[in-house]
Design a protein around this motif. Structure first.
Motif, PDB file in Angstrom:
ATOM      1  N   LYS A  12      92.434  64.568  37.583  1.00 54.39           N
ATOM      2  CA  LYS A  12      91.383  63.644  37.201  1.00 54.39           C
ATOM      3  C   LYS A  12      90.972  63.948  35.761  1.00 54.39           C
ATOM      4  O   LYS A  12      90.799  65.113  35.395  1.00 54.39           O
ATOM      5  CB  LYS A  12      90.193  63.805  38.148  1.00 54.39           C
ATOM      6  N   THR A  13      90.842  62.907  34.965  1.00 56.57           N
ATOM      7  CA  THR A  13      90.401  63.049  33.584  1.00 56.57           C
ATOM      8  C   THR A  13      88.985  62.511  33.502  1.00 56.57           C
ATOM      9  O   THR A  13      88.707  61.387  33.925  1.00 56.57           O
ATOM     10  CB  THR A  13      91.322  62.255  32.636  1.00 56.57           C
ATOM     11  N   ILE A  14      88.076  63.349  32.977  1.00 55.07           N
ATOM     12  CA  ILE A  14      86.680  62.936  32.866  1.00 55.07           C
ATOM     13  C   ILE A  14      86.167  63.212  31.456  1.00 55.07           C
ATOM     14  O   ILE A  14      86.731  64.027  30.727  1.00 55.07           O
ATOM     15  CB  ILE A  14      85.798  63.670  33.896  1.00 55.07           C
ATOM     16  N   ASN A  15      85.114  62.525  31.101  1.00 51.99           N
ATOM     17  CA  ASN A  15      84.440  62.759  29.833  1.00 51.99           C
ATOM     18  C   ASN A  15      83.236  63.636  30.138  1.00 51.99           C
ATOM     19  O   ASN A  15      82.305  63.211  30.826  1.00 51.99           O
ATOM     20  CB  ASN A  15      84.006  61.434  29.207  1.00 51.99           C
ATOM     21  N   TYR A  16      83.274  64.870  29.658  1.00 52.39           N
ATOM     22  CA  TYR A  16      82.170  65.801  29.885  1.00 52.39           C
ATOM     23  C   TYR A  16      81.558  66.166  28.534  1.00 52.39           C
ATOM     24  O   TYR A  16      82.191  66.824  27.713  1.00 52.39           O
ATOM     25  CB  TYR A  16      82.667  67.062  30.615  1.00 52.39           C
ATOM     26  N   ILE A  20      87.064  65.275  26.532  1.00 49.10           N
ATOM     27  CA  ILE A  20      87.946  64.886  27.628  1.00 49.10           C
ATOM     28  C   ILE A  20      88.418  66.153  28.347  1.00 49.10           C
ATOM     29  O   ILE A  20      88.956  67.075  27.723  1.00 49.10           O
ATOM     30  CB  ILE A  20      89.157  64.079  27.105  1.00 49.10           C
ATOM     31  N   GLU A  22      90.506  67.628  31.843  1.00 41.65           N
ATOM     32  CA  GLU A  22      91.350  67.370  33.010  1.00 41.65           C
ATOM     33  C   GLU A  22      91.055  68.420  34.065  1.00 41.65           C
ATOM     34  O   GLU A  22      90.870  69.596  33.743  1.00 41.65           O
ATOM     35  CB  GLU A  22      92.823  67.417  32.629  1.00 41.65           C
ATOM     36  N   THR A  23      91.021  67.998  35.318  1.00 41.57           N
ATOM     37  CA  THR A  23      90.693  68.922  36.387  1.00 41.57           C
ATOM     38  C   THR A  23      91.344  68.505  37.702  1.00 41.57           C
ATOM     39  O   THR A  23      91.680  67.336  37.894  1.00 41.57           O
ATOM     40  CB  THR A  23      89.156  69.037  36.573  1.00 41.57           C
ATOM     41  N   LYS A 121      83.832  73.713  35.540  1.00 39.97           N
ATOM     42  CA  LYS A 121      84.240  72.546  36.318  1.00 39.97           C
ATOM     43  C   LYS A 121      83.475  72.461  37.640  1.00 39.97           C
ATOM     44  O   LYS A 121      83.227  71.372  38.145  1.00 39.97           O
ATOM     45  CB  LYS A 121      85.748  72.544  36.532  1.00 39.97           C
ATOM     46  N   ILE A 124      80.505  70.604  36.806  1.00 42.85           N
ATOM     47  CA  ILE A 124      80.744  69.166  36.716  1.00 42.85           C
ATOM     48  C   ILE A 124      80.607  68.530  38.100  1.00 42.85           C
ATOM     49  O   ILE A 124      79.970  67.495  38.258  1.00 42.85           O
ATOM     50  CB  ILE A 124      82.132  68.872  36.093  1.00 42.85           C
ATOM     51  N   LYS A 127      76.996  68.477  38.967  1.00 36.89           N
ATOM     52  CA  LYS A 127      76.213  67.735  37.977  1.00 36.89           C
ATOM     53  C   LYS A 127      75.192  68.598  37.246  1.00 36.89           C
ATOM     54  O   LYS A 127      74.216  68.091  36.700  1.00 36.89           O
ATOM     55  CB  LYS A 127      75.538  66.515  38.626  1.00 36.89           C
TER      56      LYS A 127
END
Length: 179
Positions: A12-16, A20, A22-23, A121, A124, A127
């Motif tokens: 999964k690619t997320i904007n944190y 960017i 990946e996790t 992560k 993430i 939250k």
């Protein structure tokens, strides 16, 4: 100790915070998993420096710890796999399980290697990065296993102690000694 859930994750690619990332931490329950010598088949591991490989092939977390975290984070969408674990197991207790202990699980034979050290992560998923300090200040680290014999594992399988290593430190003792 009984398997309550077997879990895998996809890339999964997320904007944190504008970056960017990946996790593979976002795990979800599946019907069965196949445990191989360096990890769980069809499970995504992004950073092999810290996850997967011979001594961290499978990550297990205690179902019993979920109630503790749910109380602290009641507004999350709770499901097994939340901690990035491949195995959610009832009564898995870090204060009793020792490094080197050997267990039979389904078709697999597993050796206890080390506790999990949380990374950003996990923050993430929860939250908030506050979870990291809370995780470190508990003995609820979960357990990494080395695979001595590969095989299939399904929900309902029992984690059966085959060999106890007398005098070896517990997972909690090792976890509490990490600087």
């Amino acid at each position: 100790m009984k398997v309550k859930s077997v879990n895998v994750g996809e890339r999964k690619t997320i904007n944190y915070k504008g970056k960017i990332v990946e996790t593979g931490i976002f795990k979800f329950p599946v019907k069965e998993i196949y445990i191989d010598t360096e990890g769980v088949l069809n499970d995504t591991v992004i950073d092999r420096r810290y996850h997967g490989g011979i001594n961290q092939a499978v990550y297990a977390y205690s179902e019993n710890h979920y109630s503790y975290w749910k109380e602290l984070y009641p507004n999350l969408d709770w499901h097994y796999g939340m901690f990035g674990e491949n195995l959610t197991i009832s009564n898995l207790e870090e204060t009793k399980i020792q490094i080197g202990d050997i267990y039979k699980l389904g078709e697999a034979l597993l050796e206890v290697t080390k506790p999990r050290q949380p990374c950003m992560k996990l923050g993430i998923v929860f939250k908030t990065q506050n979870i990291l300090k809370q995780f470190w200040n508990s003995t609820k680290s979960g357990i990494y296993f080395k695979v001595l014999e590969k095989g299939e594992v399904t929900k309902g399988d029992k984690l059966v102690l085959i060999k106890k290593i007398i005098g070896s430190p517990t997972i909690a003792e090792v976890y509490n000694s990490i600087p």
